[in-house]
Design an enzyme around this catalytic site. Structure first.
Site, PDB file in Angstrom:
ATOM      1  N   ARG A 161       2.821  -6.887   9.090  1.00 16.07           N
ATOM      2  CA  ARG A 161       2.115  -5.850   9.862  1.00 16.07           C
ATOM      3  C   ARG A 161       2.580  -5.824  11.313  1.00 16.07           C
ATOM      4  O   ARG A 161       2.675  -4.751  11.925  1.00 16.07           O
ATOM      5  CB  ARG A 161       0.600  -6.075   9.780  1.00 16.07           C
ATOM      6  CG  ARG A 161       0.004  -5.759   8.394  1.00 16.07           C
ATOM      7  CD  ARG A 161      -1.412  -6.263   8.301  1.00 16.07           C
ATOM      8  NE  ARG A 161      -2.079  -5.888   7.053  1.00 16.07           N
ATOM      9  CZ  ARG A 161      -3.212  -6.425   6.627  1.00 16.07           C
ATOM     10  NH1 ARG A 161      -3.810  -7.376   7.335  1.00 16.07           N
ATOM     11  NH2 ARG A 161      -3.767  -6.027   5.487  1.00 16.07           N
ATOM     12  N   THR A 195      -5.337  -8.000  10.459  1.00 18.60           N
ATOM     13  CA  THR A 195      -5.719  -6.702   9.877  1.00 18.60           C
ATOM     14  C   THR A 195      -5.303  -5.535  10.768  1.00 18.60           C
ATOM     15  O   THR A 195      -4.770  -4.539  10.276  1.00 18.60           O
ATOM     16  CB  THR A 195      -7.246  -6.675   9.642  1.00 18.60           C
ATOM     17  OG1 THR A 195      -7.596  -7.781   8.798  1.00 18.60           O
ATOM     18  CG2 THR A 195      -7.684  -5.370   9.000  1.00 18.60           C
ATOM     19  N   GLU A 250      -8.871 -10.388  -8.000  1.00 19.24           N
ATOM     20  CA  GLU A 250      -8.045  -9.194  -7.794  1.00 19.24           C
ATOM     21  C   GLU A 250      -6.894  -9.133  -8.810  1.00 19.24           C
ATOM     22  O   GLU A 250      -6.530  -8.050  -9.283  1.00 19.24           O
ATOM     23  CB  GLU A 250      -7.522  -9.182  -6.356  1.00 19.24           C
ATOM     24  CG  GLU A 250      -8.658  -8.993  -5.347  1.00 19.24           C
ATOM     25  CD  GLU A 250      -8.252  -9.276  -3.897  1.00 19.24           C
ATOM     26  OE1 GLU A 250      -7.074  -9.587  -3.633  1.00 19.24           O
ATOM     27  OE2 GLU A 250      -9.141  -9.193  -3.026  1.00 19.24           O
ATOM     28  N   ARG A 256      -1.489 -14.565   3.875  1.00 15.16           N
ATOM     29  CA  ARG A 256      -2.216 -13.908   4.979  1.00 15.16           C
ATOM     30  C   ARG A 256      -1.467 -14.072   6.298  1.00 15.16           C
ATOM     31  O   ARG A 256      -1.448 -13.164   7.128  1.00 15.16           O
ATOM     32  CB  ARG A 256      -3.635 -14.487   5.100  1.00 15.16           C
ATOM     33  CG  ARG A 256      -4.518 -14.278   3.868  1.00 15.16           C
ATOM     34  CD  ARG A 256      -5.171 -12.940   3.802  1.00 15.16           C
ATOM     35  NE  ARG A 256      -6.149 -12.714   4.837  1.00 15.16           N
ATOM     36  CZ  ARG A 256      -6.922 -11.618   4.895  1.00 15.16           C
ATOM     37  NH1 ARG A 256      -6.815 -10.660   3.971  1.00 15.16           N
ATOM     38  NH2 ARG A 256      -7.779 -11.458   5.863  1.00 15.16           N
ATOM     39  N   ASN A 277      -1.770  -0.113   7.312  1.00 19.53           N
ATOM     40  CA  ASN A 277      -1.261  -1.457   7.596  1.00 19.53           C
ATOM     41  C   ASN A 277      -0.430  -2.071   6.471  1.00 19.53           C
ATOM     42  O   ASN A 277      -0.283  -3.280   6.374  1.00 19.53           O
ATOM     43  CB  ASN A 277      -2.385  -2.376   8.085  1.00 19.53           C
ATOM     44  CG  ASN A 277      -3.471  -2.602   7.047  1.00 19.53           C
ATOM     45  OD1 ASN A 277      -3.389  -2.065   5.935  1.00 19.53           O
ATOM     46  ND2 ASN A 277      -4.467  -3.384   7.391  1.00 19.53           N
ATOM     47  N   LYS A 319       0.839  -1.195   0.000  1.00 20.22           N
ATOM     48  CA  LYS A 319       0.000   0.000   0.000  1.00 20.22           C
ATOM     49  C   LYS A 319       0.882   1.256   0.000  1.00 20.22           C
ATOM     50  O   LYS A 319       2.100   1.177   0.215  1.00 20.22           O
ATOM     51  CB  LYS A 319      -0.944  -0.053   1.212  1.00 20.22           C
ATOM     52  CG  LYS A 319      -1.937  -1.246   1.149  1.00 20.22           C
ATOM     53  CD  LYS A 319      -2.812  -1.293   2.393  1.00 20.22           C
ATOM     54  CE  LYS A 319      -3.811  -2.430   2.344  1.00 20.22           C
ATOM     55  NZ  LYS A 319      -4.686  -2.452   3.548  1.00 20.22           N
ATOM     56  N   PHE A 360     -15.506   3.527   7.297  1.00 18.40           N
ATOM     57  CA  PHE A 360     -14.141   3.890   6.929  1.00 18.40           C
ATOM     58  C   PHE A 360     -13.867   3.778   5.420  1.00 18.40           C
ATOM     59  O   PHE A 360     -12.744   4.051   4.989  1.00 18.40           O
ATOM     60  CB  PHE A 360     -13.126   3.044   7.710  1.00 18.40           C
ATOM     61  CG  PHE A 360     -13.248   1.543   7.502  1.00 18.40           C
ATOM     62  CD1 PHE A 360     -12.705   0.924   6.389  1.00 18.40           C
ATOM     63  CD2 PHE A 360     -13.923   0.757   8.436  1.00 18.40           C
ATOM     64  CE1 PHE A 360     -12.812  -0.448   6.195  1.00 18.40           C
ATOM     65  CE2 PHE A 360     -14.047  -0.632   8.247  1.00 18.40           C
ATOM     66  CZ  PHE A 360     -13.486  -1.231   7.116  1.00 18.40           C
TER      67      PHE A 360
HETATM   68  P1  IDP Z   1      -7.496  -7.277   5.356  1.00 20.15           P
HETATM   69  O1  IDP Z   1      -6.710  -6.225   4.611  1.00 20.15           O
HETATM   70  O2  IDP Z   1      -6.695  -7.828   6.511  1.00 20.15           O
HETATM   71  O3  IDP Z   1      -8.055  -8.337   4.466  1.00 20.15           O
HETATM   72  P2  IDP Z   1     -10.201  -6.186   5.485  1.00 20.15           P
HETATM   73  O4  IDP Z   1     -11.175  -6.412   6.583  1.00 20.15           O
HETATM   74  O5  IDP Z   1     -10.455  -6.836   4.169  1.00 20.15           O
HETATM   75  O6  IDP Z   1      -8.740  -6.532   6.049  1.00 20.15           O
HETATM   76  O7  IDP Z   1     -10.115  -4.599   5.274  1.00 20.15           O
HETATM   77  C1  IDP Z   1      -9.433  -4.092   4.161  1.00 20.15           C
HETATM   78  C2  IDP Z   1      -8.620  -2.907   4.619  1.00 20.15           C
HETATM   79  O8  IDP Z   1      -9.482  -1.889   5.082  1.00 20.15           O
HETATM   80  C3  IDP Z   1      -7.670  -3.183   5.787  1.00 20.15           C
HETATM   81  O9  IDP Z   1      -6.448  -3.776   5.405  1.00 20.15           O
HETATM   82  C4  IDP Z   1      -7.481  -1.787   6.334  1.00 20.15           C
HETATM   83  O10 IDP Z   1      -6.524  -1.047   5.566  1.00 20.15           O
HETATM   84  C5  IDP Z   1      -8.863  -1.181   6.125  1.00 20.15           C
HETATM   85  N1  IDP Z   1      -9.674  -1.309   7.335  1.00 20.15           N
HETATM   86  C6  IDP Z   1     -10.284  -2.425   7.791  1.00 20.15           C
HETATM   87  N2  IDP Z   1     -10.945  -2.184   8.935  1.00 20.15           N
HETATM   88  C7  IDP Z   1     -10.739  -0.873   9.200  1.00 20.15           C
HETATM   89  C8  IDP Z   1     -11.171  -0.002  10.251  1.00 20.15           C
HETATM   90  O11 IDP Z   1     -11.870  -0.404  11.187  1.00 20.15           O
HETATM   91  N3  IDP Z   1     -10.750   1.305  10.173  1.00 20.15           N
HETATM   92  C9  IDP Z   1      -9.980   1.769   9.154  1.00 20.15           C
HETATM   93  N4  IDP Z   1      -9.563   1.000   8.148  1.00 20.15           N
HETATM   94  C10 IDP Z   1      -9.933  -0.318   8.167  1.00 20.15           C
HETATM   95 MG    MG Z   2      -9.499  -8.217   2.968  1.00 22.80          MG
END
Ligand code: IDP
Ligand code: MG
Length: 160
Positions: free
Chosen positions: A113, A102, A137, A96, A123, A20, A68
């Site tokens: 992370r 996350t 994707e 993963r 992250n 990212k 968000f």
């Molecule tokens: P992942 O990246 O671990 O698969 P996802 O739940 O798919 O997690 O969420 C995608 C991305 O959205 C996360 O990597 C993070 O950058 C962002 N994100 C997820 N939850 C939150 C939150 O509660 N606040 C702000 N950003 C979030």
């Molecule tokens: Mg995800």
């Protein structure tokens, strides 16, 4: 597995992994690529890319209703990302694990992370959450021709 039908050409499992904008800005590109290389997965696609709003919104469409979501799209658009396709048996789940939870404060030390981030909104890296999303994707970010078919000559030393 189909019995007795002989060898069938099956596309190996792939994960779409993306560094990212914060990871690029912080100079973590080499570090992150190294972790996947040394694990033993094969790099099949790689590009530095300034993404568009359409792609960012499509990529995260399952999160469109989250509060968000606008900030997430803005974050992904805030600078170039590094798009990668990694291939190997079990790569989706393993990536993963290499990436970590996350929320970086919950990510184990030793994960990307866990080692390099503190906030869910910064992250550092993305990894597909299913084999199906690895394909989806990859198609979204690379299109039809962006992925290179090749096998490393050392592959017999990685998989038996
Ligand atoms: P992942 O990246 O671990 O698969 P996802 O739940 O798919 O997690 O969420 C995608 C991305 O959205 C996360 O990597 C993070 O950058 C962002 N994100 C997820 N939850 C939150 C939150 O509660 N606040 C702000 N950003 C979030
Ligand atoms: Mg995800």
């Amino acid at each position: 597995h189909a019995a007795a039908a002989g060898p069938v050409a099956v596309r190996a499992e792939i994960s779409y992994v993306m560094i990212k904008p914060d990871g690029v800005q912080r100079g973590l590109v080499g570090e992150i690529i190294s972790r996947f290389e040394r694990k033993g997965f094969q790099l099949k696609g790689l590009k530095l890319f300034q993404c568009t709003k359409d792609i960012a919104e499509e990529h995260y469409k399952d999160l469109a209703s989250k509060p968000f979501f606008p900030a997430l799209v803005e974050y992904i658009l805030s600078g170039p990302v590094v798009c990668m396709v990694w291939e190997g048996e079990g790569v989706v789940k393993s990536a993963r694990k290499l990436i970590g939870a996350t929320n970086p404060l919950e990510s184990e030390p030793g994960t990307i992370r866990g080692d390099f981030a503190v906030k869910v909104g910064r992250n550092v890296v993305h990894g597909s959450d299913s084999v199906e999303n690895g394909e989806r994707e990859t198609a979204l970010w690379f299109g039809k021709d962006g992925v290179v078919a090749w096998e490393p000559t050392i592959k017999p030393w990685l998989v038996e």
